[in-house]
Design an enzyme around this catalytic site. Structure first.
Site, short mmCIF file in Angstrom:
data_model
loop_
_atom_site.label_atom_id
_atom_site.label_comp_id
_atom_site.label_asym_id
_atom_site.label_seq_id
_atom_site.Cartn_x
_atom_site.Cartn_y
_atom_site.Cartn_z
N TYR A 138 0.82 -1.22 0.00
CA TYR A 138 0.00 0.00 0.00
C TYR A 138 0.85 1.27 0.00
O TYR A 138 0.37 2.34 -0.33
CB TYR A 138 -0.94 0.03 1.22
CG TYR A 138 -2.05 -1.00 1.17
CD1 TYR A 138 -2.33 -1.71 0.01
CD2 TYR A 138 -2.83 -1.27 2.29
CE1 TYR A 138 -3.35 -2.65 -0.03
CE2 TYR A 138 -3.85 -2.20 2.25
CZ TYR A 138 -4.10 -2.90 1.08
OH TYR A 138 -5.11 -3.82 1.04
N LYS A 188 3.12 -15.49 2.54
CA LYS A 188 3.10 -16.22 1.27
C LYS A 188 4.57 -16.49 0.93
O LYS A 188 5.06 -16.13 -0.15
CB LYS A 188 2.39 -15.35 0.21
CG LYS A 188 2.09 -16.04 -1.09
CD LYS A 188 0.94 -17.03 -1.02
CE LYS A 188 0.74 -17.71 -2.36
NZ LYS A 188 -0.13 -18.90 -2.30
N ASP A 220 -3.42 -18.01 1.45
CA ASP A 220 -4.56 -18.64 0.78
C ASP A 220 -5.19 -19.70 1.68
O ASP A 220 -6.42 -19.80 1.79
CB ASP A 220 -4.15 -19.22 -0.59
CG ASP A 220 -2.80 -19.91 -0.58
OD1 ASP A 220 -2.07 -19.80 0.44
OD2 ASP A 220 -2.47 -20.58 -1.56
N ASP A 244 -5.65 -6.72 5.73
CA ASP A 244 -6.83 -5.96 5.29
C ASP A 244 -7.94 -6.94 4.91
O ASP A 244 -9.09 -6.84 5.34
CB ASP A 244 -6.41 -5.10 4.08
CG ASP A 244 -7.47 -4.09 3.69
OD1 ASP A 244 -8.52 -4.04 4.34
OD2 ASP A 244 -7.24 -3.37 2.71
#
Ligand code: NAD
Length: 353
Positions: A138, A188, A220, A244
């Site tokens: 972000y 990840k 995931d 988020d």
């Protein structure tokens, strides 16, 4: 305890008024509380042409903690982006250096039927999601939309420094120590180097907290496990973008957006406390909003900024009590319970205190 009170827009003033009544009730029992109000969001724009007026930021900086309602409203949607209410929120978070976002997802047994999942999957759910708030994709540079090879490409940069990961990891382990001593770090690391470093640093920091059981999960899988078996989690620690998404997913497990508080903390535990929901312009001014998320934000403030565990539990206990008594605002109402207004719910909590 110096508290800056920023009611904001829409239902903000209605729900904050109830949380202030709770603080005033606690003050009667000896807590020394000073409150000062300032406008933010659309209210800031109306008062000073700026969603975060200078005076509001100064007040928030001088306070020990900030209690915020919500910002936003249809009438501001056409303003230039820098003047929109949401910019006030982003700027105050930045201006206060709030890097740790704490979002509990807690389901009260009385509200288990509000979830879209089966009651047995979610009854008793109590997860704390800790999201890093000031780094990651972000904010990373370079970013933008540019022309490459004759076509438009969009670019964002996922980046975390060791020190950024370390400080949020300390927050995560510290909170896990006070809960069930289990921390699941979400990354990840199989695909993204940024999160490979995330995992390495979390493991290093974990050595300082031998009493906390550390596990790791790919994002995931975490998204899947949150709907398959959410009760396996105690504290989840994750970066900005994954947090988020996962924190919104987790909050919806409880089915009642009007019930969930949040905290955003700086390095010295100064915090901004707010409900996770928005300004709900569709029901603003009708005295029907649920004030409990804001009241529970007060409990988080007492716990995380002021270290006052007993009053924090007292507020949470009062909320449990009114739910057990059968009081419900419209958003959580089911047949056989008693529908109450925003102010009636606030008064019931004060009476329970
Ligand atoms: P929202 O959270 O305001 O409302 C979503 C739905 O939930 C609405 O139907 C609303 O009536 C209901 N709801 C929300 N809080 C409730 C409460 N306490 N009691 C009962 N019902 C409640 O989200 P939205 O409609 O997408 O956004 C409305 C405005 O809020 C927009 O301007 C948006 O930008 C802003 N917003 C602000 C924040 C914030 O201040 N932190 C967060 C999200 C959205």
């Amino acid at each position: 305890m110096k508290i800056a009170v920023l009611p904001g827009d829409g239902i903000g003033p209605e729900i904050v008024a109830q949380a202030v009544n709770v603080l005033q009730r606690l003050a009667q029992d000896g807590l020394k509380i000073e409150m000062e109000y300032a406008p933010i969001g659309g209210a800031g724009y109306d008062a000073a042409g700026d969603p975060l007026p200078d005076a509001t930021l100064k007040l928030a900086q001088a306070a020990d903690a900030v209690l915020l309602g919500a910002v936003g409203g249809y009438q501001y949607d056409t303003l230039p982006r820098p003047q929109r209410p949401e910019q006030g929120l982003l700027r105050i978070r930045k201006g206060l250096g709030l890097f740790a976002n704490l979002r509990p997802a807690l389901l009260y047994p009385e509200l288990a039927s509000a979830s879209s999942l089966k009651p047995e999957v979610v009854a008793g759910l109590d997860i704390m999601i800790i999201r890093e708030l000031t780094g990651d994709i972000y904010f990373g540079q370079p970013r933008g939309i540019e022309i490459r090879g004759g076509e438009r490409v969009g670019v964002n940069t996922m980046i975390y420094s060791e020190s950024e990961i370390r400080r949020i990891a300390h927050v995560g382990f510290g909170i896990a120590q006070k809960r069930k001593q289990r921390l699941c770090s979400v990354d990840k690391a199989n695909v993204l180097e940024t999160t490979e470093l995330w995992r390495q640093v979390v493991i290093e920091v974990g050595k300082d907290y031998p009493d906390v059981e550390l596990s790791h999960m790919y994002v995931d899988n975490a998204a899947m496990q949150l709907v398959r078996n959410p009760k396996q989690f105690d504290v989840m620690l994750t970066g900005n973008i994954f947090g988020d998404i996962l924190s919104d997913e987790a909050s919806m497990l409880t089915g009642s957006i009007g019930m969930l508080p949040s905290a955003s903390l700086d390095e010295k535990n100064k915090g901004l406390y707010e409900p996770i929901h928005g300004s709900a312009p569709d029901i603003a001014g009708k005295n029907i909003a649920n004030p409990l998320a804001t009241i529970l934000s007060v409990a988080m403030m007492l716990r995380y900024t002021f270290g006052l565990e007993t009053p924090a539990q007292r507020v949470e206990g009062a909320v449990k009590h009114v739910l057990a008594q059968g009081y419900r605002t419209a958003d959580i109402y089911t047949e056989g319970t008693q529908k109450v207004s925003c102010s009636e719910m606030g008064s019931a909590v004060v009476a329970a205190l």
